[in-house]
Design an enzyme around this catalytic site. Sequence first.
Site, PDB file in Angstrom:
ATOM      1  N   SER A  64      27.298  50.178  35.963  1.00  0.00           N
ATOM      2  CA  SER A  64      26.310  49.927  37.675  1.00  0.00           C
ATOM      3  C   SER A  64      26.784  51.295  38.125  1.00  0.00           C
ATOM      4  O   SER A  64      27.854  52.003  38.012  1.00  0.00           O
ATOM      5  CB  SER A  64      26.892  48.919  38.120  1.00  0.00           C
ATOM      6  OG  SER A  64      26.414  47.606  37.331  1.00  0.00           O
TER       7      SER A  64
HETATM    8  N1  SAH Z   1      29.977  45.499  35.827  1.00  0.00           N
HETATM    9  C1  SAH Z   1      29.242  46.296  34.419  1.00  0.00           C
HETATM   10  C2  SAH Z   1      27.976  46.202  34.731  1.00  0.00           C
HETATM   11  C3  SAH Z   1      27.320  46.184  33.232  1.00  0.00           C
HETATM   12  S1  SAH Z   1      25.519  45.889  33.167  1.00  0.00           S
HETATM   13  C4  SAH Z   1      29.607  47.681  34.525  1.00  0.00           C
HETATM   14  O1  SAH Z   1      29.724  48.309  35.851  1.00  0.00           O
HETATM   15  O2  SAH Z   1      29.788  48.289  33.757  1.00  0.00           O
HETATM   16  C5  SAH Z   1      25.502  44.114  32.939  1.00  0.00           C
HETATM   17  C6  SAH Z   1      26.247  43.455  31.780  1.00  0.00           C
HETATM   18  O3  SAH Z   1      26.073  42.383  31.954  1.00  0.00           O
HETATM   19  C7  SAH Z   1      25.995  44.110  30.507  1.00  0.00           C
HETATM   20  O4  SAH Z   1      27.211  44.507  30.026  1.00  0.00           O
HETATM   21  C8  SAH Z   1      25.263  42.644  29.830  1.00  0.00           C
HETATM   22  O5  SAH Z   1      25.714  42.866  28.421  1.00  0.00           O
HETATM   23  C9  SAH Z   1      25.974  41.747  30.477  1.00  0.00           C
HETATM   24  N2  SAH Z   1      25.171  40.581  30.379  1.00  0.00           N
HETATM   25  C10 SAH Z   1      23.820  40.232  30.521  1.00  0.00           C
HETATM   26  N3  SAH Z   1      23.694  38.845  30.306  1.00  0.00           N
HETATM   27  C11 SAH Z   1      24.795  38.306  30.432  1.00  0.00           C
HETATM   28  C12 SAH Z   1      24.918  36.913  30.299  1.00  0.00           C
HETATM   29  N4  SAH Z   1      24.086  35.860  30.030  1.00  0.00           N
HETATM   30  N5  SAH Z   1      26.339  36.484  30.243  1.00  0.00           N
HETATM   31  C13 SAH Z   1      27.471  37.603  30.560  1.00  0.00           C
HETATM   32  N6  SAH Z   1      27.320  38.932  30.405  1.00  0.00           N
HETATM   33  C14 SAH Z   1      25.891  39.158  30.417  1.00  0.00           C
END
Ligand code: SAH
Length: 213
Positions: A64
């Site tokens: 993010s």
């Molecule tokens: N906080 C992270 C954001 C990553 S983007 C960072 O700063 O790196 C969002 C993340 O949510 C991705 O890794 C994706 O695989 C995960 N995600 C998507 N749907 C999900 C779900 N249903 N349950 C858990 N994680 C999920």
Amino acid sequence: MKDTSKHQGLRNQLASILKKKGITNEKVLTAIKLIPRHLFIDSSFSDHAYQDKAFPIAAEQTISQPYTVAFQSQTLAVNRGDVVLEIGTGSGYQTAVLIELGAEVYTIERQHELFKKTSLFLPKLGYKPKKFIFGDGYKGFKEKAPFDKIIVTAGAPFVPKPLLAQLKVGGMLLIPVGEKKQIMTMFYRKTPKEFEKKELGDFAFVPMLQKKV
Ligand code: SAH
């Protein structure tokens, strides 16, 4: 894994950019200055690490944008010892910020590749959540509920009921809600049956996936 004074300089700059954009919580700014974000992305792109931009990581996901991480962290108002559930571990950068703020973090990721990668990487940096969970964030994590705070870091098409149910009275769920664009939405649990809802502006996230794990 290398961290240099050049990286430190860039982090200080990033923190002052975030301050100008409205991040006033000193603990959040300190965490941004401490955490080596360049180690969370592929080394060939480490020059991009300290710009205020989202960036691709593995499995078609993104780390993010720093402003978004800082905004969610500030809004969550983490107190030392708060038990926090994070949905969407991804690169683990937001997880590291929560740990710097003193939270006990349970973090869920549904993509196995990212779950594996980040659960190996983050402890090496010294950031140890209570638990890395490979699973579906729509269900929350009943085993350790209720939580002081729940933070969702993917765009949710709707607010999953289990997440509201797993909040302590006095606790907060922070979730970006929407399909293409999301509205950052905060739910404060006033009583077992009453929630106060606040909308906190537009953001852009990758979608919270609904396919079975
Ligand atoms: N906080 C992270 C954001 C990553 S983007 C960072 O700063 O790196 C969002 C993340 O949510 C991705 O890794 C994706 O695989 C995960 N995600 C998507 N749907 C999900 C779900 N249903 N349950 C858990 N994680 C999920």
